[in-house]
Design an enzyme around this catalytic site. Structure first.
Site, mmCIF file in Angstrom:
data_model
loop_
_atom_site.group_PDB
_atom_site.id
_atom_site.type_symbol
_atom_site.label_atom_id
_atom_site.label_comp_id
_atom_site.label_asym_id
_atom_site.label_seq_id
_atom_site.Cartn_x
_atom_site.Cartn_y
_atom_site.Cartn_z
ATOM 1 N N CYS A 577 0.841 -1.200 0.000
ATOM 2 C CA CYS A 577 0.000 0.000 0.000
ATOM 3 C C CYS A 577 0.878 1.252 0.000
ATOM 4 O O CYS A 577 2.037 1.219 0.418
ATOM 5 C CB CYS A 577 -0.911 0.016 1.229
ATOM 6 S SG CYS A 577 -2.067 -1.367 1.282
ATOM 7 N N THR A 578 0.298 2.333 -0.481
ATOM 8 C CA THR A 578 1.007 3.607 -0.452
ATOM 9 C C THR A 578 0.829 4.208 0.936
ATOM 10 O O THR A 578 -0.135 4.921 1.206
ATOM 11 C CB THR A 578 0.453 4.559 -1.527
ATOM 12 O OG1 THR A 578 0.482 3.896 -2.790
ATOM 13 C CG2 THR A 578 1.280 5.831 -1.600
#
Length: 715
Positions: A577-578
């Site tokens: 995930c960012t």
């Protein structure tokens, strides 16, 4: 004034002019104010229109239309002559910048100034050549462009006769003329009104010979038409419908007659119509006695004047007040939203940024690759800058974790498995700004390091062609995806097509925003056309002779020594995930859009050199938007930001001449090989050999060598 019966020997009373303003006038004034005038509050020449009264119960008004104002090019709007329903009369507009200025205008001085013009026109003879100047008018206004509210007040300057004119007789024309005279006068008036050369000439005189034959003549013919036994009446287009009062234009007409021809007794015709024809029954004929006021023979003398329109406010105890009109409720919501959205940008051009080119921005086609945290913010920033054509490409769905960080989505978009981001983002943009031309494309971007099975090759090739066509049809491309490898193919295609390309990338507490340089085979000549210079160069006009790559700005991959590979395999959730600090995306997105606006307004556009904050050749003093950096890197841990410049690399896997040439030769076959074989790009660009050389290089340290401190170089 109210209809009052006037008796013989009483003071002649006139019905005041009434005004009417079409909505188109206010819309055009708003556009003129925003786009051309800015804070310039100099008086503006305008044109009003009126016609003879044509209804027994309603007076005609002086009307302002959109064409009453000059065009934005500075030319006075052309007014067709000979229009029987539009007798044009000159006016002046004072539009103030603030409501306070509007209320503090010296109305007495303004009225006297316009009356002076009428007085000078009478003495110079201009009023005889062009009688419309006798009805000259004045308008003061304030346009509140945030609320679409307009405050205004009309004045119709009238020279005051002192002593005033005395009424001798006033009755319907049908009772004053004989039947033969009435028929002839009616025919003459209809002929005058039907002629294109005289239909809009509001003042004239009527010559009736002993045989009851009537002729209408111009005022300039008065001196030559004196004859025995001829009846001479001064006529004017009367906008008033009242049976016992002549209209306001007669006031200055009497002043002209008194001043120019020394007449003490004047017979006049208040010309009125019914269904487009002369109506002798409603028209009035009167006779007035006038005395030449003291001082009128002196051209330096200026008579007193009256004429402010009688607007009596119900909440102001009968005091005269200006009028106020709001167009917000009557406007189409979409048009109102568009006007409000452009307001801030147009106000920039008043003082802060006169060179701002809104036409380039409104016509710009922007392609956003990625509709996540960055894509949502960039789309909104583009709309704030006046960009109206936005395409978003993404193949993901809105998840429950998105709405808090991705500003175009709500909880409803997360339900039932999640709405497609590209679709939901476009719907949200149109809710925010209905006239935006937004398009959503649901598609995955083919990526190196993500091998494609043979049965899926056709689908991947179609995706590559679609991406190529999308980039080719847009002027600007934003790379806003959340993996490094997903930016490779767009970077290559943009370098090949010479498109303005902006990259924004996020770390946990750091960000990178950069603009890609022009492609390796682009022309470095200064473009003459500013609009073309601001946008990407057409591929067909490229100079294939090449140029010195050391002078070309680099792309996102130019500093890499390895080809892009699958960055999501064998990663934990926090690595997939960012994961970033929430404040990074809005800052990086804003900088990305500001960088684009800087490119569009730079004389060299995509070819502009990179500038750093401390650069000696900084253009901050020359460019209205300041310096134009190549890269902006920021860190939240240090709350710092710096600008860097990086030139292109001959070994870049995305924008080097080697890679672009290979793509042009082999096309989609080259793309598939780059996707399926991780080391292919490194072998092609020489990175493989470079890495081998680096690993084989050894440093020999002589531990016994004494080095004095003086021989050290401080870095």
């Amino acid at each position: 004034m109210a209809d009052t019966e006037q008796r013989e020997g009483s003071i002649l009373q006139f019905a005041p002019f009434q005004s009417a303003v079409d909505e188109g006038f206010w819309h055009k004034l708003s556009s003129l104010k925003l786009n051309k005038l800015g804070i310039d509050d100099s008086p503006i020449p305008i044109t009003g229109f009126y016609a003879p009264c044509s209804h027994s119960k309603v007076s005609n008004h002086l009307t302002l239309l959109a064409e009453s104002l000059p065009s934005e090019s500075g030319e006075q709007s052309s007014t067709a002559h000979g229009n029987r329903n539009r007798c044009a009369i000159p006016g002046i507009l004072y539009n103030t910048n603030t409501i306070e200025s509007f209320h503090t205008l010296d109305r007495t001085s303004l009225l006297k100034e316009e009356a002076k013009k009428i007085w000078e026109d009478i003495h110079s003879g201009k009023a005889i050549e062009d009688s419309s100047v006798l009805s000259r008018f004045l308008l003061i206004s304030f346009a509140d462009l945030k609320k679409w509210t307009f405050h205004y007040w009309f004045a119709f300057p009238a020279l005051v006769l002192d002593p005033p004119a005395t009424l001798v007789d006033l009755r319907p024309a049908s009772q004053w003329f004989s039947s033969e005279e009435a028929e002839s006068v009616s025919a003459a008036c209809n002929a005058w009104r039907n002629s294109s050369s005289t239909a809009d000439v509001p003042f004239f005189f009527i010559d009736i010979d002993p045989n009851s034959h009537a002729t209408i003549r111009h005022l300039k013919d008065w001196v030559t038409c004196q004859g025995d036994n001829h009846k001479l009446l001064f006529g004017f287009y009367d906008p008033c419908h009242l049976p016992n009062n002549p209209g306001w234009p007669l006031r200055n007409f009497l002043a002209l007659i008194c001043s120019r021809w020394d007449l003490t007794s004047v017979q006049f015709l208040c010309y009125r119509e019914n269904r487009g024809f002369a109506d002798i029954g409603s028209s009035l004929v009167g006779e007035a006695v006038i005395a030449v006021p003291q001082g009128w023979k002196d051209r330096q003398f200026i008579p007193n004047a009256v004429g402010w329109e009688l607007n009596r406010g119900k909440l102001n105890r009968g005091k005269m007040v200006p009028r106020c009109i709001s167009l917000a409720k009557s406007m189409d919501p979409n048009r109102l939203a568009e006007s409000a959205a452009d307001l801030n940008l147009k106000l920039m051009r008043w003082r802060a940024l006169p060179s701002l080119n809104l036409d380039i921005l409104s016509g710009l086609k922007c392609l956003l690759l990625g509709a996540g945290t960055l894509g949502c913010q960039v789309a909104r920033m583009l709309m704030a800058w006046g960009v109206r054509k936005i395409t978003l490409l993404d193949n993901g769905r809105v998840s429950m974790s998105n709405p808090l960080r991705q500003s175009l989505y709500t909880l409803d978009d997360c339900l039932n498995g999640g709405e497609l981001k590209a679709t939901a983002a476009v719907r949200s943009l149109k809710r925010i700004f209905p006239t935006v031309e937004a398009v959503g494309i649901v598609m995955a971007i083919p990526m190196p390091g993500h091998p494609v099975p043979s049965q899926e090759e056709l689908g991947v090739l179609d995706a590559c062609k679609t991406l190529h066509d999308l980039i080719d049809s847009h002027d600007v491309v934003f790379l806003l995806t959340d993996t490094r490898e997903s930016r490779w193919l767009p970077s290559l295609l943009c370098a090949n097509l010479d498109k303005i390309t902006i990259t924004a990338a996020l770390g946990f507490d750091s960000f990178l925003v950069m603009r890609h340089g022009a492609g390796p085979f682009s022309s470095n000549e200064d473009l003459k056309d500013e609009a073309v210079n601001a946008l990407s160069t057409d591929l067909g006009n490229l100079d294939l002779g090449g140029r010195d790559e050391r002078q070309r700005l680099g792309c996102y991959f130019c500093n890499d020594v390895v080809a892009p590979v699958d960055s999501t395999a064998n990663r934990t959730l926090d690595q997939q995930c960012t994961v970033t600090r929430p404040g990074l995306a809005p800052i990086a997105s804003a900088l990305a859009v500001e960088l684009l606006v800087g490119i569009l307004h730079h004389p060299r556009g995509i070819f502009a050199e990179g500038e750093a904050t401390s650069s000696s050749n900084s253009g901050s003093s020359e460019m209205p938007l300041g310096i134009l950096p190549h890269q902006i890197r920021g860190s939240f841990s240090q709350f710092s930001q710096m600008t860097l410049v990086g030139h292109s690399s001959n070994s870049c896997t995305a924008c080097s001449g080697t890679v672009v040439s290979e793509y042009r030769k082999r096309g989609m076959e080259f793309i598939l090989q780059a996707i399926n074989h991780p080391t292919y790009l490194e072998d092609l660009t020489g990175l493989t050999e470079l890495m081998k050389s680096a690993f084989s290089f050894k440093l020999d340290w002589d531990a016994d060598t004494d080095v004095d401190d003086d021989d050290c170089v401080e870095i």
